[in-house]
Write a protein that holds these residues in place. Structure first.
Motif, PDB file in Angstrom:
ATOM      1  N   ILE A   1       0.831  -1.203   0.000  1.00  0.00           N
ATOM      2  CA  ILE A   1       0.000   0.000   0.000  1.00  0.00           C
ATOM      3  C   ILE A   1       0.866   1.254   0.000  1.00  0.00           C
ATOM      4  CG2 ILE A   1      -1.709   1.348   1.287  1.00  0.00           C
ATOM      5  CD1 ILE A   1      -2.890  -1.166   0.083  1.00  0.00           C
ATOM      6  N   SER A   2       0.567   2.157  -0.918  1.00  0.00           N
ATOM      7  CA  SER A   2       1.225   3.465  -0.919  1.00  0.00           C
ATOM      8  C   SER A   2       0.202   4.604  -0.886  1.00  0.00           C
ATOM      9  CB  SER A   2       2.133   3.619  -2.148  1.00  0.00           C
ATOM     10  OG  SER A   2       1.392   3.444  -3.347  1.00  0.00           O
ATOM     11  N   TYR A   3      -0.928   4.432  -1.562  1.00  0.00           N
ATOM     12  CA  TYR A   3      -1.929   5.503  -1.635  1.00  0.00           C
ATOM     13  C   TYR A   3      -2.652   5.648  -0.299  1.00  0.00           C
ATOM     14  CZ  TYR A   3      -5.923   8.237  -3.240  1.00  0.00           C
ATOM     15  OH  TYR A   3      -6.887   9.223  -3.390  1.00  0.00           O
ATOM     16  N   LEU A   4      -2.645   6.845   0.264  1.00  0.00           N
ATOM     17  CA  LEU A   4      -3.296   7.160   1.546  1.00  0.00           C
ATOM     18  C   LEU A   4      -2.824   6.232   2.663  1.00  0.00           C
ATOM     19  CD1 LEU A   4      -6.973   7.808   0.323  1.00  0.00           C
ATOM     20  CD2 LEU A   4      -5.226   9.515   0.865  1.00  0.00           C
ATOM     21  N   ARG A   5      -1.601   5.789   2.578  1.00  0.00           N
ATOM     22  CA  ARG A   5      -1.075   4.799   3.522  1.00  0.00           C
ATOM     23  C   ARG A   5      -1.117   5.302   4.967  1.00  0.00           C
ATOM     24  NH1 ARG A   5       2.519   0.357   3.571  1.00  0.00           N
ATOM     25  NH2 ARG A   5       3.754   0.252   5.484  1.00  0.00           N
ATOM     26  N   ASN A   6      -0.468   6.415   5.237  1.00  0.00           N
ATOM     27  CA  ASN A   6      -0.384   6.910   6.613  1.00  0.00           C
ATOM     28  C   ASN A   6      -1.740   7.346   7.142  1.00  0.00           C
ATOM     29  OD1 ASN A   6       2.380   6.465   6.615  1.00  0.00           O
ATOM     30  ND2 ASN A   6       2.873   8.556   5.972  1.00  0.00           N
TER      31      ASN A   6
ATOM     32  N   GLN B   1      -4.625   5.217  -6.295  1.00  0.00           N
ATOM     33  CA  GLN B   1      -5.795   6.092  -6.360  1.00  0.00           C
ATOM     34  C   GLN B   1      -6.827   5.573  -7.347  1.00  0.00           C
ATOM     35  OE1 GLN B   1      -4.869  10.196  -7.203  1.00  0.00           O
ATOM     36  NE2 GLN B   1      -7.011  10.832  -7.219  1.00  0.00           N
ATOM     37  N   GLU B   2      -6.371   5.083  -8.496  1.00  0.00           N
ATOM     38  CA  GLU B   2      -7.306   4.584  -9.500  1.00  0.00           C
ATOM     39  C   GLU B   2      -8.121   3.407  -8.968  1.00  0.00           C
ATOM     40  OE1 GLU B   2      -7.374   2.659 -14.023  1.00  0.00           O
ATOM     41  OE2 GLU B   2      -5.493   3.380 -13.148  1.00  0.00           O
ATOM     42  N   GLY B   3      -7.447   2.448  -8.334  1.00  0.00           N
ATOM     43  CA  GLY B   3      -8.160   1.292  -7.796  1.00  0.00           C
ATOM     44  C   GLY B   3      -9.085   1.662  -6.659  1.00  0.00           C
ATOM     45  N   HIS B   4      -8.619   2.569  -5.793  1.00  0.00           N
ATOM     46  CA  HIS B   4      -9.443   3.020  -4.672  1.00  0.00           C
ATOM     47  C   HIS B   4     -10.706   3.702  -5.173  1.00  0.00           C
ATOM     48  CE1 HIS B   4     -10.519   4.508  -0.743  1.00  0.00           C
ATOM     49  NE2 HIS B   4     -10.401   5.775  -1.143  1.00  0.00           N
ATOM     50  N   GLU B   5     -10.544   4.602  -6.123  1.00  0.00           N
ATOM     51  CA  GLU B   5     -11.706   5.323  -6.653  1.00  0.00           C
ATOM     52  C   GLU B   5     -12.637   4.392  -7.420  1.00  0.00           C
ATOM     53  OE1 GLU B   5     -10.164   8.647  -8.815  1.00  0.00           O
ATOM     54  OE2 GLU B   5      -9.644   9.748  -6.977  1.00  0.00           O
TER      55      GLU B   5
END
Length: 236
Positions: free
Chosen positions: A49-54, A203-207
C-alpha cells in the motif's frame, strides 16, 4: 385443474426460507450492538500500500483503541495451499484480490491459492500488522474475497447480537467491496468508514472501488458512507 391448484397454494409450505433474516429492526429497549471489521491488514498485504497509507493506518489505529464497539474483528486471508511456502503466485499477489479465479483442488483450501501468494496459513507475513495487535482484537480466518465466505464471521456476529458493522481495511475494489456486499445481503446495517479504506491499486483502484460501492448502495437505507470523525454520532 388450475382452479384446484390455486385453491391449495396457500396450504403449501415451501422449503425455501431466507437463511439470514434482516437485522435492521430490534425490539424496543435493546441496545444496538456494533462491530468494527478490519479487512486484510496483514504485514505482507499492507507492504503493497502506498496511496493514503499513513492516513488510512492512522484512522484504523485510532478506531482500534475506541471503546464504543462491542466487537473488534481482524479478518484476513489465512489459507492452506498446496504450494509449500506460497512463493509462487499469480496476478494480484500484493493485494490478495486480483487476477482470474483458479480451480479449487484437494491441496488448496481456496481458489485464491492459485492467484495470490499472500495469506498462507501459519506464516508471519500473513499475520495482522503489529500496530493493530491488541488483546481485544479477535481474529477470524478469511478464505476468499468476502470475509463471510466459508468463515465463522456471520455466526460470531449473530451470537453476539451484532447488527451494525463498521468496515475498514483493504482493498477498496476487492475484498472491502465483496465483504460489504455480502454483509448487506445478510441483513446487517453496514457502515463503510471512507477514510479507513484504501487499495493496493493506488488512487485509481481506490476510486474504482468507491464507484462500485456507490453504484450498489447509494439508495440503500441500511448502508452509510461515513468518515471516522462521524462514528461518535452513529455509535449507540
Amino acid at each position: 385443474m388450475l382452479p384446484a391448484l390455486l385453491a391449495i397454494l396457500p396450504q403449501i409450505s415451501f422449503a425455501y426460507t431466507h437463511p439470514t433474516p434482516p437485522l435492521h429492526s430490534l425490539p424496543s429497549g435493546l441496545k444496538t450492538k456494533t462491530a468494527l471489521l478490519i479487512i486484510d491488514m496483514t504485514v505482507e498485504q499492507w507492504a503493497g500500500i502506498s496511496y493514503l497509507r499513513n492516513e488510512t493506518l492512522g484512522v484504523i489505529e485510532g478506531l482500534v483503541e475506541t471503546k464504543g464497539f462491542d466487537l473488534i474483528l481482524d479478518s484476513h486471508l489465512w489459507m492452506e495451499c498446496g504450494d509449500g511456502d506460497g512463493d509462487e503466485g499469480g496476478p494480484g499477489d500484493e493485494g490478495g484480490g486480483g487476477g482470474e479465479t483458479g480451480g479449487r483442488t484437494a491441496s488448496n483450501e481456496s481458489t485464491l491459492c492459485e492467484v495470490t501468494a499472500v495469506g498462507r496459513k501459519n506464516t508471519e507475513p500473513a499475520r495482522l500488522i503489529p500496530s493493530l495487535r491488541r488483546p481485544w482484537v479477535e481474529f477470524v480466518e478469511k478464505k476468499q474475497y468476502s470475509c463471510f465466505y466459508a468463515s465463522p464471521l456471520d455466526a460470531l456476529l449473530r451470537t453476539n447480537g451484532v447488527s451494525v458493522i463498521y468496515v475498514v481495511g483493504i482493498n477498496s475494489n476487492y475484498c472491502v467491496f465483496a465483504t460489504v456486499l455480502e454483509a448487506w445481503e445478510r441483513g446487517y446495517d453496514t457502515r463503510v468508514v471512507m477514510d479507513g479504506i484504501t487499495s493496493v491499486d493506488g488512487q485509481e483502484g481506490h476510486e474504482r472501488g468507491l464507484k462500485m460501492l456507490h453504484s450498489f448502495f447509494d439508495l440503500s437505507t441500511s448502508f452509510k458512507f461515513i468518515n471516522s470523525t462521524d462514528i461518535d454520532i452513529f455509535l449507540p
